[in-house]
Design a protein around this motif. Structure first.
Motif, PDB file in Angstrom:
ATOM      1  N   ALA A 283       0.818  -1.208   0.000  1.00  0.00           N
ATOM      2  CA  ALA A 283       0.000   0.000   0.000  1.00  0.00           C
ATOM      3  C   ALA A 283       0.855   1.263   0.000  1.00  0.00           C
ATOM      4  O   ALA A 283       0.431   2.307  -0.503  1.00  0.00           O
ATOM      5  N   GLU A 284       2.077   1.172   0.545  1.00  0.00           N
ATOM      6  CA  GLU A 284       2.967   2.329   0.597  1.00  0.00           C
ATOM      7  C   GLU A 284       3.764   2.523  -0.692  1.00  0.00           C
ATOM      8  O   GLU A 284       4.401   3.555  -0.868  1.00  0.00           O
ATOM      9  N   ALA A 285       3.727   1.537  -1.584  1.00  0.00           N
ATOM     10  CA  ALA A 285       4.587   1.564  -2.769  1.00  0.00           C
ATOM     11  C   ALA A 285       4.213   2.669  -3.745  1.00  0.00           C
ATOM     12  O   ALA A 285       5.055   3.157  -4.498  1.00  0.00           O
ATOM     13  N   GLY A 286       2.943   3.074  -3.782  1.00  0.00           N
ATOM     14  CA  GLY A 286       2.504   4.211  -4.583  1.00  0.00           C
ATOM     15  C   GLY A 286       2.918   4.132  -6.039  1.00  0.00           C
ATOM     16  O   GLY A 286       2.520   3.213  -6.760  1.00  0.00           O
ATOM     17  N   PRO A 287       3.740   5.081  -6.521  1.00  0.00           N
ATOM     18  CA  PRO A 287       4.097   5.129  -7.941  1.00  0.00           C
ATOM     19  C   PRO A 287       4.905   3.924  -8.418  1.00  0.00           C
ATOM     20  O   PRO A 287       5.087   3.739  -9.618  1.00  0.00           O
ATOM     21  N   LEU A 288       5.376   3.086  -7.501  1.00  0.00           N
ATOM     22  CA  LEU A 288       6.102   1.881  -7.900  1.00  0.00           C
ATOM     23  C   LEU A 288       5.154   0.810  -8.414  1.00  0.00           C
ATOM     24  O   LEU A 288       5.588  -0.119  -9.114  1.00  0.00           O
ATOM     25  N   THR A 289       3.865   0.934  -8.117  1.00  0.00           N
ATOM     26  CA  THR A 289       2.888  -0.081  -8.534  1.00  0.00           C
ATOM     27  C   THR A 289       1.736   0.579  -9.293  1.00  0.00           C
ATOM     28  O   THR A 289       0.583   0.549  -8.840  1.00  0.00           O
TER      29      THR A 289
END
Length: 349
Positions: free
Chosen positions: A131-137
């Motif tokens: 959920a914290e990955a943001g723009p990485l996913t």
């Protein structure tokens, strides 16, 4: 990274070598990335201001271009010799690679959490990190992330920050998009080794009207910028002192920049002091003339000359793997374990 409290960490030798393969895809640094349609011209040249890190062009020159509409192969990053805590960097990078790379049809938060859990992370923590990955996913059918480097944002005996600048190719339908981000990965030392505790992806601002110095930085091939750093420059939020110093240094050196603003800790790690990076008054360099700062084979004379040149370009705060004497200002040079793998170049407010 700015100066941090000196940790007491013994420097073991780091096995393996640093992988710089970034595939044949171009990079784009704008927040929305860039798109190329599948077809005869699917492989496009790098966008202005986005430069391939030192050595990557040689590594990929002999690699065949992927078929139209496909993504480059995933190439795991590995620490090279000279690393102080290679296990911490590997823990950070393996999670970034797992979250940012997936085969066709396996995107979405649930699958991202499953990939994190496959690394041995507990299911609840894996879901939090996904959920914290943001723009990485991003929402995409398929993705491949290529880690450019892993450097310390802070290294203390029991905690660490590893900054991971990355490029990422994603495919949705027939369109392949090039982008990337820099992630501040926080870790804690446990009885089982280093464990990731949080992710803080960089979020560069939108592109803005640029002055002459910013345009010149983006156009200089000798200033190698990862996607998030190039986006920082495009946002107009990087101070003129940083831009001018980059241009001055590029007259003598080829610089592989790791971090400018995005993805850097807000405070100097382990302290309450604000960092110069988030306000656009600092940049970090992980390789000079294609030679990684952390590599023991890199001549110390090259790194010390670069550090002195950075001070001559106006930096009040130059950190690196060697503590230099002299300088035109008190404590202008510093060194600690955090800066064993890069050169920090900061500018006063």
């Amino acid at each position: 990274m700015d100066p941090s409290p000196p940790p007491h960490v013994a420097p073991p030798a780091g096995p393996g070598r640093r992988s710089l393969l970034l595939g044949t895809a171009a990079w784009c640094a704008a927040a929305a990335g860039c798109v190329r349609e599948a077809g005869p011209s699917a492989a496009s040249p790098p966008a202005a201001g986005v430069r391939t890190p030192a050595g990557a062009a040689r590594a990929t020159a002999s690699a065949p271009a992927p078929p139209p509409g496909t993504l480059p192969a995933a190439v795991p990053w590995r620490p090279g010799p000279g690393e102080i805590e290679p296990a911490a960097k590997l823990a950070a990078v393996r999670l970034v690679e797992a979250l940012g790379t997936w085969p066709a049809g396996r995107g979405g938060p649930r699958n991202a959490a499953a990939r994190a859990a496959a690394l041995g992370i507990s299911a609840p923590r894996a879901a939090e990190l996904a959920a914290e990955a943001g723009p990485l996913t991003p929402a995409a059918d398929q993705a491949v992330v290529r880690v450019i480097d892993a450097q310390y944002g802070g290294l203390l005996p029991e905690t660490a920050s590893v900054l991971v600048p990355s490029a990422q190719s994603t495919r949705t339908g027939s369109a392949v998009r090039e982008g990337g981000t820099t992630i501040d990965v926080r870790l804690a030392r446990t009885s089982a080794g280093w464990a990731v505790t949080a992710l803080h992806p960089g979020r560069p601002g939108p592109a803005a009207a640029l002055g002459a110095s910013a345009r010149a930085v983006l156009a200089r091939p000798r200033i190698e910028l990862p996607p998030a750093a190039a986006a920082d420059v495009r946002s107009g939020a990087v101070h003129e002192s940083v831009l001018r110093a980059m241009l001055l240094l590029a007259g003598t050196y080829r610089m592989s920049v790791s971090v400018v603003r995005s993805g850097h800790p807000v405070n100097v790690f382990g302290t309450g002091r604000p960092s110069d990076h988030p306000v656009g008054r600092a940049f970090d360099v992980w390789a000079v003339d294609g030679r990684p700062v952390v590599d023991p084979a890199t001549p110390r004379s090259l790194i010390t000359a670069f550090m002195r040149a950075a001070a001559a370009a106006g930096s009040y705060n130059v950190g690196g793997p060697v503590r230099l004497s002299g300088g035109t200002r008190p404590n202008q040079f510093f060194s600690d374990a955090t800066h064993h793998d890069h050169v920090h170049i900061g500018f006063a407010t």
